[in-house]
Design a protein around this motif. Structure first.
Motif, PDB file in Angstrom:
ATOM      1  N   VAL A   1       0.811  -1.217   0.000  1.00 26.33           N
ATOM      2  CA  VAL A   1       0.000   0.000   0.000  1.00 26.33           C
ATOM      3  C   VAL A   1       0.842   1.263   0.000  1.00 26.33           C
ATOM      4  O   VAL A   1       0.298   2.356   0.156  1.00 26.33           O
ATOM      5  CB  VAL A   1      -0.956   0.019   1.223  1.00 26.33           C
ATOM      6  N   LEU A   2       2.153   1.131  -0.192  1.00 25.99           N
ATOM      7  CA  LEU A   2       2.999   2.325  -0.143  1.00 25.99           C
ATOM      8  C   LEU A   2       2.591   3.341  -1.194  1.00 25.99           C
ATOM      9  O   LEU A   2       2.526   4.541  -0.921  1.00 25.99           O
ATOM     10  CB  LEU A   2       4.470   1.924  -0.333  1.00 25.99           C
ATOM     11  N   VAL A   3       2.320   2.869  -2.412  1.00 24.05           N
ATOM     12  CA  VAL A   3       1.953   3.802  -3.480  1.00 24.05           C
ATOM     13  C   VAL A   3       0.673   4.549  -3.129  1.00 24.05           C
ATOM     14  O   VAL A   3       0.549   5.753  -3.379  1.00 24.05           O
ATOM     15  CB  VAL A   3       1.815   3.044  -4.817  1.00 24.05           C
ATOM     16  N   PHE A   4      -0.298   3.872  -2.502  1.00 26.69           N
ATOM     17  CA  PHE A   4      -1.547   4.516  -2.143  1.00 26.69           C
ATOM     18  C   PHE A   4      -1.372   5.422  -0.923  1.00 26.69           C
ATOM     19  O   PHE A   4      -2.041   6.448  -0.816  1.00 26.69           O
ATOM     20  CB  PHE A   4      -2.611   3.457  -1.876  1.00 26.69           C
ATOM     21  N   ALA A   5      -0.472   5.035  -0.008  1.00 24.59           N
ATOM     22  CA  ALA A   5      -0.204   5.894   1.144  1.00 24.59           C
ATOM     23  C   ALA A   5       0.416   7.209   0.697  1.00 24.59           C
ATOM     24  O   ALA A   5       0.027   8.284   1.171  1.00 24.59           O
ATOM     25  CB  ALA A   5       0.716   5.167   2.127  1.00 24.59           C
ATOM     26  N   ARG A   6       1.395   7.133  -0.206  1.00 24.56           N
ATOM     27  CA  ARG A   6       2.017   8.366  -0.681  1.00 24.56           C
ATOM     28  C   ARG A   6       1.016   9.233  -1.436  1.00 24.56           C
ATOM     29  O   ARG A   6       0.976  10.450  -1.271  1.00 24.56           O
ATOM     30  CB  ARG A   6       3.206   8.050  -1.584  1.00 24.56           C
ATOM     31  N   ARG A   7       0.203   8.602  -2.280  1.00 22.69           N
ATOM     32  CA  ARG A   7      -0.778   9.367  -3.056  1.00 22.69           C
ATOM     33  C   ARG A   7      -1.763  10.074  -2.132  1.00 22.69           C
ATOM     34  O   ARG A   7      -2.119  11.246  -2.365  1.00 22.69           O
ATOM     35  CB  ARG A   7      -1.519   8.424  -4.005  1.00 22.69           C
ATOM     36  N   ALA A   8      -2.212   9.387  -1.076  1.00 26.67           N
ATOM     37  CA  ALA A   8      -3.183   9.992  -0.167  1.00 26.67           C
ATOM     38  C   ALA A   8      -2.551  11.080   0.681  1.00 26.67           C
ATOM     39  O   ALA A   8      -3.083  12.196   0.789  1.00 26.67           O
ATOM     40  CB  ALA A   8      -3.800   8.911   0.720  1.00 26.67           C
ATOM     41  N   ILE A   9      -1.399  10.784   1.296  1.00 25.53           N
ATOM     42  CA  ILE A   9      -0.793  11.716   2.251  1.00 25.53           C
ATOM     43  C   ILE A   9      -0.221  12.943   1.564  1.00 25.53           C
ATOM     44  O   ILE A   9      -0.371  14.072   2.056  1.00 25.53           O
ATOM     45  CB  ILE A   9       0.296  10.990   3.063  1.00 25.53           C
ATOM     46  N   VAL A  10       0.421  12.762   0.409  1.00 23.38           N
ATOM     47  CA  VAL A  10       1.111  13.868  -0.263  1.00 23.38           C
ATOM     48  C   VAL A  10       0.199  14.574  -1.261  1.00 23.38           C
ATOM     49  O   VAL A  10       0.113  15.809  -1.273  1.00 23.38           O
ATOM     50  CB  VAL A  10       2.383  13.348  -0.968  1.00 23.38           C
ATOM     51  N   GLU A  11      -0.490  13.819  -2.108  1.00 25.05           N
ATOM     52  CA  GLU A  11      -1.200  14.421  -3.233  1.00 25.05           C
ATOM     53  C   GLU A  11      -2.670  14.718  -2.944  1.00 25.05           C
ATOM     54  O   GLU A  11      -3.174  15.769  -3.343  1.00 25.05           O
ATOM     55  CB  GLU A  11      -1.078  13.502  -4.459  1.00 25.05           C
ATOM     56  N   LYS A  12      -3.358  13.793  -2.275  1.00 21.41           N
ATOM     57  CA  LYS A  12      -4.794  13.985  -2.067  1.00 21.41           C
ATOM     58  C   LYS A  12      -5.086  14.899  -0.879  1.00 21.41           C
ATOM     59  O   LYS A  12      -5.772  15.912  -1.015  1.00 21.41           O
ATOM     60  CB  LYS A  12      -5.473  12.631  -1.877  1.00 21.41           C
ATOM     61  N   TYR A  13      -4.578  14.525   0.298  1.00 17.77           N
ATOM     62  CA  TYR A  13      -4.881  15.291   1.506  1.00 17.77           C
ATOM     63  C   TYR A  13      -3.865  16.394   1.794  1.00 17.77           C
ATOM     64  O   TYR A  13      -4.138  17.292   2.582  1.00 17.77           O
ATOM     65  CB  TYR A  13      -4.948  14.349   2.714  1.00 17.77           C
ATOM     66  N   ARG A  14      -2.654  16.318   1.194  1.00 21.60           N
ATOM     67  CA  ARG A  14      -1.598  17.323   1.374  1.00 21.60           C
ATOM     68  C   ARG A  14      -1.221  17.474   2.853  1.00 21.60           C
ATOM     69  O   ARG A  14      -1.002  18.579   3.341  1.00 21.60           O
ATOM     70  CB  ARG A  14      -2.021  18.669   0.774  1.00 21.60           C
ATOM     71  N   TRP A  15      -1.143  16.343   3.554  1.00 21.95           N
ATOM     72  CA  TRP A  15      -0.731  16.378   4.949  1.00 21.95           C
ATOM     73  C   TRP A  15       0.784  16.441   5.084  1.00 21.95           C
ATOM     74  O   TRP A  15       1.293  16.779   6.154  1.00 21.95           O
ATOM     75  CB  TRP A  15      -1.251  15.139   5.681  1.00 21.95           C
ATOM     76  N   MET A  16       1.513  16.109   4.049  1.00 24.07           N
ATOM     77  CA  MET A  16       2.975  16.171   4.031  1.00 24.07           C
ATOM     78  C   MET A  16       3.419  16.613   2.646  1.00 24.07           C
ATOM     79  O   MET A  16       2.714  16.398   1.652  1.00 24.07           O
ATOM     80  CB  MET A  16       3.595  14.788   4.308  1.00 24.07           C
ATOM     81  N   SER A  17       4.595  17.226   2.598  1.00 23.37           N
ATOM     82  CA  SER A  17       5.218  17.478   1.298  1.00 23.37           C
ATOM     83  C   SER A  17       5.914  16.208   0.836  1.00 23.37           C
ATOM     84  O   SER A  17       6.087  15.247   1.593  1.00 23.37           O
ATOM     85  CB  SER A  17       6.220  18.628   1.411  1.00 23.37           C
ATOM     86  N   ALA A  18       6.324  16.191  -0.426  1.00 25.26           N
ATOM     87  CA  ALA A  18       7.016  15.020  -0.962  1.00 25.26           C
ATOM     88  C   ALA A  18       8.314  14.759  -0.213  1.00 25.26           C
ATOM     89  O   ALA A  18       8.662  13.603   0.078  1.00 25.26           O
ATOM     90  CB  ALA A  18       7.284  15.216  -2.459  1.00 25.26           C
ATOM     91  N   ASP A  19       9.038  15.822   0.118  1.00 23.25           N
ATOM     92  CA  ASP A  19      10.295  15.653   0.858  1.00 23.25           C
ATOM     93  C   ASP A  19      10.043  15.118   2.261  1.00 23.25           C
ATOM     94  O   ASP A  19      10.778  14.248   2.745  1.00 23.25           O
ATOM     95  CB  ASP A  19      11.051  16.983   0.934  1.00 23.25           C
ATOM     96  N   GLU A  20       9.025  15.623   2.932  1.00 29.23           N
ATOM     97  CA  GLU A  20       8.707  15.145   4.277  1.00 29.23           C
ATOM     98  C   GLU A  20       8.319  13.669   4.257  1.00 29.23           C
ATOM     99  O   GLU A  20       8.703  12.899   5.145  1.00 29.23           O
ATOM    100  CB  GLU A  20       7.577  15.982   4.881  1.00 29.23           C
TER     101      GLU A  20
END
Length: 201
Positions: free
Chosen positions: A42-61
């Motif tokens: 689920v890593l790909v979906f975790a990154r998509r949700a946290i970084v791109e969808k909800y914007r809870w973190m930046s890509a670097d974070e």
């Protein structure tokens, strides 16, 4: 008549600007949705949700947090849910994110295990799992490429050098993971510290 003015360009979403931190229920539901979206990881979906969808973190974070979780014992994505939940809402956030991540799959996998025990020898089932494994490999390659984007964009020769060195050691030379990490981690920290200290002076 005056010519029609060109339509205004729609700005791309700014994933570097974090959104408001989520509540405990939102954390639970977000990680539950992540866990139910992933087949083979689920890593790909975790990154998509946290970084791109909800914007809870930046890509670097996200890269930095995942790097930390990668060096901790246990499954990386479980570590990520605990660390991320703690950063957002403390210990209750860790519990909410971790429960959302592992709760739904436990129910699904338990059900599938009972079905597998009864119908596991059917040839069609074996061919289906072979196809799923290929899709899982593709997902891992895709998210690895996306996570390398910020690193390559910065053009940091030290980081890129260590990335290539670890890839060659583990991926090509087939050296064991623990010894490589025991050397690469302190060496990368020391080199990065020395470079930044020199740049600051």
């Amino acid at each position: 008549m005056p010519p029609d003015s060109p339509p205004a360009a729609v700005p791309a979403p700014d994933i570097q600007n974090p959104a408001a931190p989520p509540g405990l229920l939102q954390l639970f539901l977000a990680f539950a949705k992540i866990s139910l979206s992933g087949f083979g990881g689920v890593l790909v979906f975790a990154r998509r949700a946290i970084v791109e969808k909800y914007r809870w973190m930046s890509a670097d974070e996200f890269n930095e947090t995942y790097a930390l979780c990668h060096f901790l014992p246990g499954p990386n994505i479980c570590n990520l849910s605990v660390v991320f939940g703690a950063r957002i809402r403390g210990i209750p956030g860790s519990i909410a994110a971790f429960t959302g991540l592992v709760g739904p799959p436990v129910v699904v996998v338990s059900t599938l295990a009972m079905i597998y025990a009864r119908y596991g020898e059917i040839p069609a089932r074996q061919r289906t799992l072979a196809g799923v494994s290929c899709a899982a490999v593709g997902l891992v390659i895709g998210v690895a490429a996306r996570m390398m984007g910020p690193l390559l964009k910065r053009r940091d020769p030290v980081a890129i050098g260590f990335l290539l060195a670890v890839f060659v050691a583990i991926g090509l030379l087939r050296w064991p993971l623990p010894p490589v990490l025991l050397v690469a981690i302190p060496l990368s920290l020391a080199v990065t510290y020395a470079v930044r200290r020199k740049a600051a002076s």
